[in-house]
Design a protein around this motif. Structure first.
Motif, short mmCIF file in Angstrom:
data_model
loop_
_atom_site.label_atom_id
_atom_site.label_comp_id
_atom_site.label_asym_id
_atom_site.label_seq_id
_atom_site.Cartn_x
_atom_site.Cartn_y
_atom_site.Cartn_z
N UNK A 60 3.73 1.21 -12.42
CA UNK A 60 4.81 0.32 -11.99
C UNK A 60 4.27 -1.03 -11.54
N UNK A 61 3.00 -1.09 -11.15
CA UNK A 61 2.36 -2.35 -10.81
C UNK A 61 2.85 -3.02 -9.54
N UNK A 62 3.45 -2.28 -8.63
CA UNK A 62 3.99 -2.87 -7.42
C UNK A 62 3.15 -2.65 -6.18
N UNK A 63 2.01 -1.97 -6.36
CA UNK A 63 1.15 -1.65 -5.21
C UNK A 63 -0.26 -2.18 -5.43
N UNK A 64 -0.86 -2.57 -4.37
CA UNK A 64 -2.22 -3.07 -4.38
C UNK A 64 -3.22 -1.91 -4.34
N UNK A 65 -2.84 -0.83 -3.68
CA UNK A 65 -3.71 0.33 -3.53
C UNK A 65 -2.86 1.53 -3.10
N UNK A 66 -3.51 2.68 -3.11
CA UNK A 66 -2.85 3.92 -2.77
C UNK A 66 -3.82 4.79 -1.95
N UNK A 67 -3.29 5.42 -0.92
CA UNK A 67 -4.07 6.35 -0.10
C UNK A 67 -3.36 7.70 -0.14
N UNK A 68 -4.05 8.73 -0.63
CA UNK A 68 -3.49 10.07 -0.73
C UNK A 68 -3.92 10.90 0.48
N UNK A 74 0.87 -1.18 0.00
CA UNK A 74 0.00 0.00 0.00
C UNK A 74 0.91 1.23 0.00
N UNK A 75 0.65 2.17 -0.91
CA UNK A 75 1.39 3.42 -0.95
C UNK A 75 0.57 4.50 -0.26
N UNK A 76 1.21 5.23 0.63
CA UNK A 76 0.60 6.39 1.27
C UNK A 76 1.31 7.62 0.70
N UNK A 133 -1.58 4.15 8.84
CA UNK A 133 -0.55 3.10 8.99
C UNK A 133 -0.88 2.19 10.16
N UNK A 134 -1.22 2.78 11.28
CA UNK A 134 -1.57 1.99 12.47
C UNK A 134 -2.77 1.07 12.20
N UNK A 135 -3.77 1.58 11.51
CA UNK A 135 -4.95 0.77 11.22
C UNK A 135 -4.63 -0.32 10.20
N UNK A 136 -3.80 -0.02 9.21
CA UNK A 136 -3.40 -1.07 8.25
C UNK A 136 -2.63 -2.18 8.97
N UNK A 137 -1.78 -1.81 9.93
CA UNK A 137 -1.09 -2.82 10.74
C UNK A 137 -2.10 -3.68 11.49
N UNK A 188 3.80 -1.22 3.71
CA UNK A 188 3.24 0.14 3.72
C UNK A 188 4.37 1.12 3.43
N UNK A 189 4.24 1.85 2.33
CA UNK A 189 5.28 2.78 1.91
C UNK A 189 4.77 4.21 1.97
N UNK A 190 5.54 5.09 2.57
CA UNK A 190 5.20 6.50 2.65
C UNK A 190 5.98 7.25 1.57
N UNK A 191 5.27 8.02 0.76
CA UNK A 191 5.86 8.84 -0.29
C UNK A 191 5.47 10.29 -0.03
#
Length: 163
Positions: free
Chosen positions: A71-79, A17-19, A37-41, A50-53
């Motif tokens: 890039x196809x490396x993430x299942x979802x993204x949260x902005x 998941x990308x944040x 992040x805490x809830x995803x954990x 979980x990656x923070x950008x």
């Protein structure tokens, strides 16, 4: 945050998941990303998944989201961002452009994209508003993570129909 945790459907496969986080009002945006992040954990994703950008602002989100999706490396993204009224109308245009762009990325890439990019109607940097948003944004981070998990589980259930 004394919030009860409802049972959230989660996918059997928990990918990356990308944040995305805006650097405007970082102390408040961190409340969104930290709570998400805490809830995803809590829902079963590991720290490595979980990656923070960080990006300068929310306006940069759509293109970056598209590149991540391609890039196809993430299942979802949260902005995650806070687009505030600084006394000019530009914030409304920025917020609309960001939401429209994120929706386009989601539809074009078929990667779920979630927005915790909030635009409060009246935001003032005094202590009362800071406290309100400090608490409110953490709730929005939890809700974004739960929406992500629930949506990924729903898409997983659709997978056999696609074949």
């Amino acid at each position: 945050m004394n919030q009860t945790h409802p049972t959230i459907p989660t996918p059997s496969r928990r990918g990356r998941i990308a944040l995305l986080a805006s650097r405007w009002h970082p102390e408040l945006v961190q409340r969104i990303t930290g709570a998400a992040t805490q809830e995803l954990h809590r829902l079963g994703w590991t720290a490595k998944q979980i990656e923070l950008h960080e990006l300068p602002g929310a306006f940069e989100f759509p293109l970056y989201a598209l590149r991540l999706a391609e890039a196809g490396q993430h299942q979802a993204l949260i902005a995650c961002a806070l687009v505030v009224d600084g006394g000019i109308y530009r914030h409304e245009f920025v917020a609309q452009a960001v939401i429209d762009g994120l929706m386009r990325v989601q539809l074009d890439s078929r990667m779920p994209v979630f927005s915790a990019s909030l635009t409060p109607q009246h935001f003032h940097e005094h202590a009362v508003h800071q406290q309100f948003f400090h608490e409110h944004l953490a709730i929005k981070g939890v809700e974004a993570a739960q929406a992500c998990a629930t949506t990924l589980a729903a898409h997983e259930r659709l997978a056999p129909l696609a074949g």
